[in-house]
Design a protein around this motif. Sequence first.
Motif, short mmCIF file in Angstrom:
data_model
loop_
_atom_site.label_atom_id
_atom_site.label_comp_id
_atom_site.label_asym_id
_atom_site.label_seq_id
_atom_site.Cartn_x
_atom_site.Cartn_y
_atom_site.Cartn_z
N THR A 189 44.26 39.56 48.56
CA THR A 189 43.95 40.37 47.39
C THR A 189 44.17 39.54 46.15
N LEU A 190 43.32 39.72 45.16
CA LEU A 190 43.40 38.99 43.91
C LEU A 190 43.35 39.99 42.76
N THR A 191 44.27 39.88 41.82
CA THR A 191 44.27 40.72 40.63
C THR A 191 43.94 39.85 39.44
N ILE A 192 42.99 40.30 38.63
CA ILE A 192 42.60 39.54 37.44
C ILE A 192 42.85 40.41 36.22
N ARG A 193 43.62 39.89 35.29
CA ARG A 193 43.94 40.63 34.07
C ARG A 193 43.19 40.03 32.89
N LYS A 194 43.11 40.81 31.84
CA LYS A 194 42.55 40.37 30.55
C LYS A 194 41.10 39.89 30.66
N ILE A 195 40.29 40.65 31.38
CA ILE A 195 38.86 40.33 31.47
C ILE A 195 38.22 40.82 30.17
N PRO A 196 37.50 39.96 29.46
CA PRO A 196 36.84 40.39 28.23
C PRO A 196 35.90 41.56 28.49
N GLU A 197 35.88 42.50 27.57
CA GLU A 197 35.10 43.72 27.72
C GLU A 197 33.61 43.42 27.94
N ALA A 198 33.07 42.44 27.24
CA ALA A 198 31.65 42.10 27.39
C ALA A 198 31.34 41.65 28.82
#
Length: 74
Positions: free
Chosen positions: A3-12
């Motif tokens: 499992t991979l969690t990605i934070r702070k993905i730009p809204e665009a």
Amino acid sequence: MSTLTIRKIPEAILERLKAAASRKDHSMEQEVRELLKKKYATTPEIAARIRKRWKDLPKTTPAKVKTWRQVGRP
């Protein structure tokens, strides 16, 4: 499987990801899996994709290619 969690993905980017997933009628998670699989494909997988695309191209002749080189492709 991991499992991979990605934070702070730009809204665009998130909106484009949602749109792409929606067009293919699957989840954003599946869209990301497919993107990663494509990005980090092995050489044989890439070669198979190239062969498939090559088959889908319209057939041409040496004469057409010569014309394209002389005058530019329409």
